[in-house]
Design an enzyme around this catalytic site. Structure first.
Site, short mmCIF file in Angstrom:
data_model
loop_
_atom_site.label_atom_id
_atom_site.label_comp_id
_atom_site.label_asym_id
_atom_site.label_seq_id
_atom_site.Cartn_x
_atom_site.Cartn_y
_atom_site.Cartn_z
N ALA A 115 0.86 -1.18 0.00
CA ALA A 115 0.00 0.00 0.00
C ALA A 115 0.90 1.23 0.00
CB ALA A 115 -0.91 0.00 1.22
N CYS A 116 0.64 2.14 -0.92
CA CYS A 116 1.49 3.33 -1.07
C CYS A 116 1.48 4.16 0.20
CB CYS A 116 0.98 4.18 -2.23
SG CYS A 116 1.76 5.79 -2.32
N ILE A 117 2.65 4.53 0.67
CA ILE A 117 2.74 5.24 1.95
C ILE A 117 2.04 6.59 1.90
CG2 ILE A 117 5.05 6.21 1.47
CD1 ILE A 117 5.59 5.78 4.54
N CYS B 54 -1.63 6.04 1.94
CA CYS B 54 -2.03 5.53 3.26
C CYS B 54 -2.10 6.63 4.31
CB CYS B 54 -1.06 4.45 3.74
SG CYS B 54 -1.33 2.84 3.01
#
Lengths: 130, 117, 85
Positions: A77-79, A82
Site C-alpha cells: 500500500a502506497c505510503i 495511506c
C-alpha cells in the site's frame, strides 16, 4: 509470465478492488506469477484492518489478506496514499504520534518506487482504476 | 529497461487522483524513460492560473514545469480532446505536443508499459 | 496487439479513437453496459460482471462473455494492457 497489478479503488466504494482480486486469483490459477500488487489512491483503504462489513457481504479486505499471505505475494500500500487516508503501521503511528496502527496482516506500507519497480520488472502491468 | 507511458485522464482538484498521478510520473522518471499523454478531462490539469489557496487543495499544476528537468521524454495531449475542450495550447502551464489518434496510437506502441491515472 | 479495458460508459470517449485494428477490448465492471449498444469494435465482457447486472442474453452479437482466466490469457497475448476508467 509475471504480472504487476495496480489497484486504485477502495473496497465497497469501487468494484476495482474486487475485480483486481478476481484477476489476481485467475493469474495464479493460470500458472502465471505476480511480482507485486500495488494499492494506490483509494486502493490503500484495502489495507485497513478495521473494516468490518456485514456478515452477508464479501469481506474484500480479508480476502486480499488471505490471498497475499496464502500465496506469499507482496501487497504494497502506497505510503503517501495511506498516510492521507489514515492507514498506519506501527512505525508511522509512532512517527506521527497517532493513537494506533491499523495496517492489515499481509500488507506492507511502502513508497511509490515499488510501483515503478513492479511495473518495470513485470511482463505485464494491469491497472484496476476508478 | 521498460519505458513507461503515463496516461492522465482525470481533472485536478475534484479528487486527489490527478495529483497522485503526477507523483507517480515524477517517481517513474527517476528510474526509467517516461512519457505522458493527457486525454479527456486530464487536459484540465494543465490549465494555467489555477489558484487553490482558498479551496485548500494543492496547486500541483506548478509541478508540471519540472517534467523536462526530470527527463520526461514526451509530453503530449489528445488533439481531438483539446479541440473539444475549447481550450488551446496557450492556456497550458507547459508546452504540450497535440497528437491526433494515429499519433497517440504510436505513442502507446512506442512504450513498453502504460500506467493510467 | 494492445489489450484495452473499459470499466464504465464514460471511459469509452477516452479510448474509442485509440483502438487499432487487431487490438482487443475487455469490458468489466460497469463497462459491461457498453455491451448493450453497437460499438465500432468487437468486445469481450467479463461474465461475472454481465451476470451480476442481469445482462446475460441481452448483449449485442459483437460482445462475447469471457471468464477471468480468458482475460489473463489475453493479457499474455497482448504487448501491453491499457486500462480506461
Amino acid at each position: 509470465m509475471n504480472f504487476a497489478i495496480v489497484v486504485h479503488g477502495a473496497p465497497y466504494s469501487s468494484e476495482a478492488c474486487l475485480s483486481a482480486l478476481n484477476f489476481a486469483k485467475a493469474v495464479l490459477a493460470s500458472g502465471h506469477s505476480i511480482n507485486r500488487v500495488f494499492f494506490y489512491h483509494d486502493g490503500a483503504y484495502t489495507a485497513n484492518n478495521l473494516i468490518a462489513p456485514p456478515q452477508d457481504e464479501t469481506p474484500v479486505g480479508e480476502q486480499w489478506q488471505a490471498f497475499g499471505i496464502g500465496n506469499n505475494i507482496e501487497l504494497i500500500a502506497c505510503i503517501a496514499s495511506c498516510l492521507r487516508r489514515g492507514i498506519l503501521d506501527e512505525t508511522e503511528a509512532d512517527r506521527y504520534e497517532k493513537s494506533g496502527s491499523n495496517i492489515a496482516p499481509g500488507f506492507t506500507i511502502s513508497g511509490l518506487g515499488q510501483l515503478i519497480d513492479a511495473s518495470i520488472n513485470a511482463d505485464r502491468v494491469v491497472t484496476f482504476g476508478v | 529497461m521498460s519505458s513507461i507511458l503515463y496516461v492522465f485522464s482525470q481533472p485536478p482538484h475534484g479528487s486527489i487522483n490527478a495529483q497522485e498521478g503526477l507523483d507517480a510520473l515524477l517517481m517513474g522518471s527517476a528510474f526509467t524513460t517516461c512519457s505522458v499523454l493527457f486525454v479527456g478531462q486530464g487536459l484540465m490539469q494543465l490549465i494555467e492560473g489555477q489558484s487553490t489557496d482558498e479551496l485548500g487543495t494543492k496547486n500541483f499544476s506548478l509541478g508540471f514545469g519540472a517534467l523536462k528537468d526530470y527527463g520526461v521524454n514526451r509530453i503530449a495531449c489528445s488533439k481531438p480532446d483539446l479541440v473539444a475542450s475549447g481550450l488551446n495550447s496557450d492556456d497550458f502551464v507547459i508546452d504540450v505536443e497535440p497528437l491526433d489518434a494515429a499519433g497517440m496510437q504510436l505513442l502507446i506502441r512506442d512504450h513498453d508499459k502504460v500506467l493510467n491515472f | 496487439m494492445i489489450l484495452h479495458t473499459i470499466n464504465k460508459l464514460s471511459a469509452l470517449a477516452l479510448c474509442r479513437d485509440l483502438i487499432s485494428e487487431g487490438d482487443k477490448v475487455v469490458l468489466l465492471e460497469d463497462g459491461v453496459y457498453l455491451g448493450l449498444q453497437p460499438l465500432p469494435f468487437a468486445t469481450l465482457a467479463i461474465r461475472v460482471d454481465v451476470e451480476a447486472r442481469g445482462l446475460s442474453g441481452r448483449l449485442t452479437k459483437q460482445t462475447e462473455s469471457i471468464e477471468y482466466s480468458e482475460f489473463v490469457d489475453l493479457c499474455t497475448r497482448a504487448d501491453k494492457v491499457c486500462s480506461w476508467f
